[in-house]
Design an enzyme around this catalytic site. Structure first.
Site, PDB file in Angstrom:
ATOM      1  N   ARG A 226      63.625 -35.096  59.411  1.00  0.00           N
ATOM      2  CA  ARG A 226      64.281 -36.380  59.170  1.00  0.00           C
ATOM      3  C   ARG A 226      64.267 -36.670  57.669  1.00  0.00           C
ATOM      4  O   ARG A 226      63.286 -36.390  56.980  1.00  0.00           O
ATOM      5  CB  ARG A 226      63.554 -37.519  59.907  1.00  0.00           C
ATOM      6  CG  ARG A 226      63.774 -37.526  61.423  1.00  0.00           C
ATOM      7  CD  ARG A 226      65.203 -37.887  61.793  1.00  0.00           C
ATOM      8  NE  ARG A 226      65.415 -37.950  63.237  1.00  0.00           N
ATOM      9  CZ  ARG A 226      65.919 -36.956  63.964  1.00  0.00           C
ATOM     10  NH1 ARG A 226      66.260 -35.813  63.404  1.00  0.00           N
ATOM     11  NH2 ARG A 226      66.109 -37.109  65.266  1.00  0.00           N
ATOM     12  N   HIS A 274      73.228 -32.139  58.744  1.00  0.00           N
ATOM     13  CA  HIS A 274      72.437 -32.367  59.963  1.00  0.00           C
ATOM     14  C   HIS A 274      72.908 -31.459  61.118  1.00  0.00           C
ATOM     15  O   HIS A 274      73.355 -31.937  62.165  1.00  0.00           O
ATOM     16  CB  HIS A 274      72.484 -33.843  60.393  1.00  0.00           C
ATOM     17  CG  HIS A 274      71.338 -34.222  61.289  1.00  0.00           C
ATOM     18  ND1 HIS A 274      70.712 -35.435  61.262  1.00  0.00           N
ATOM     19  CD2 HIS A 274      70.688 -33.523  62.265  1.00  0.00           C
ATOM     20  CE1 HIS A 274      69.749 -35.481  62.162  1.00  0.00           C
ATOM     21  NE2 HIS A 274      69.721 -34.316  62.794  1.00  0.00           N
TER      22      HIS A 274
END
Ligand code: NAP
Ligand code: GLV
Length: 311
Positions: A226, A274
């Protein structure tokens, strides 16, 4: 009873998910959050970035099944019903995808492939020194579903892997350490630090100036977990001083990464949008269906999140 599918997916993606979910559990009624529904009739919610508050008032809810492995954003929604079991996505296919991304990043750093790509754009012909994989130490932070798979893949490819987790862990071919006090020494040993920790109160901002200083001079970092694990300004500073040589970043504080962000054009940063391990509706729907069947039959649910730990 019916299943609510609450997501921020685009129409095409959502249609694919509904098709796969229907195929995996043909007897179930699926309702999306785009249409009206009877709150009393919903006992399961399948979620991927649902809008805040969307699970409020579902008085019959007995399971929240996330389509994402990381549940940090979901747990950040204070309206999430606190007593309802929350299961996260654990899919062996995703673990394999993550291992591929991690191996690519580690190879790119170890063998200088990111630098060769830059040299090509400058039409520069220059051979860099080459070392063996067993001369490269990779610190694998997080030895959960993904971290274990990645650690083993790297060890199989000859890297010297040191894993770090909260509790003691045993992973074949991997030396493992645990607990806060072990992190500094683990970082100090590594040429490459790879992050697969969940984002929790304890791990937010874990890659800050203090931790970069503990790393070997010229080490590289790969963040596949993250964005909020990293203090961006501290990373940019560490890249600037040469304390950190290269960063491969798949995740960011704000996604998409804003156009003006320094990472986009930084010569020592490789940016991915991502994609380290996307959830695949085909395999993930089978994982969801298994938990739905378990709930219907009164059997134990799998991959439940411990809300007190945040993962
Ligand atoms: P997981 O199975 O829950 O594993 C988490 C690991 O982190 C465990 O080994 C745990 O230690 C360790 N850990 C947690 N808090 C810690 C702490 N304070 N100190 C030391 N170790 C700690 O999670 P996973 O399935 O491997 O996924 C990891 C993360 O990857 C997800 O949370 C998500 O954010 C990210 N992810 C990213 C993508 C992508 O495409 N970029 C895709 C999927 C997932 P213990 O084993 O001791 O509990
Ligand atoms: C992706 O980042 C996930 O958590 O599944």
């Amino acid at each position: 009873m019916s299943i609510l599918v609450a997501t921020d997916l685009g129409e095409i993606e959502l249609t694919e998910w509904l098709k796969c979910l229907h195929e995996a559990m043909p007897g179930e009624t699926l309702i999306t959050d785009r249409l009206g529904w009877d709150a009393q009739d919903i006992d399961i919610a399948i979620v991927a970035n649902p809008s805040e508050g969307s699970l409020q008032g579902l008085s019959s809810l007995r399971l929240i099944q996330s389509l994402w492995a990381g549940v940090d954003k979901l747990l950040g929604d204070i309206t999430l019903p606190p007593e309802v079991p929350l299961a996260r996505m654990v899919d062996p296919a995703m673990n394999q995808a993550m291992a591929q991304t991690a191996l690519w990043a580690v190879l790119g750093i170890h063998r200088g492939f990111f630098r060769y790509a830059q040299q090509q754009s400058a039409k520069e012909w220059k051979q860099l020194p080459q070392c063996r994989a067993d001369e490269v130490t990779v610190a694998m932070l997080g030895l959960g579903e993904m971290g274990r798979t990645v650690a083993q893949r790297l060890a199989t490819n000859g890297y010297c892997v040191i894993g770090w987790s909260r509790k003691p862990a045993q992973v074949p071919g991997v030396e493992s350490r645990h607990g806060d006090s072990a992190l500094g020494p683990v970082l100090a040993q590594a040429n490459i630090v790879l992050n697969l920790l969940p984002l929790t109160g304890e791990t937010r901002g874990i890659f800050d100036r203090k931790r970069f200083v503990q790393m070997r001079r010229g080490a590289s970092i790969v963040n596949l977990a993250r964005g909020a694990h990293v203090v961006d300004a501290d990373l940019l500073e560490a890249l600037g001083t040469g304390q950190i040589e290269h960063a491969v970043l798949d995740v960011f504080h704000a996604e998409p990464l804003p156009c003006g962000h320094a990472f986009w054009t930084h010569p020592q940063v490789t940016v991915l949008p991502h994609v380290a391990a996307l959830t695949d509706p085909r395999s993930a729907s089978a994982v969801v269906a298994k938990n739905v069947r378990a709930l219907r039959r009164g059997l134990p649910l799998q991959h439940l999140v411990d809300r007190s730990k945040g993962y």
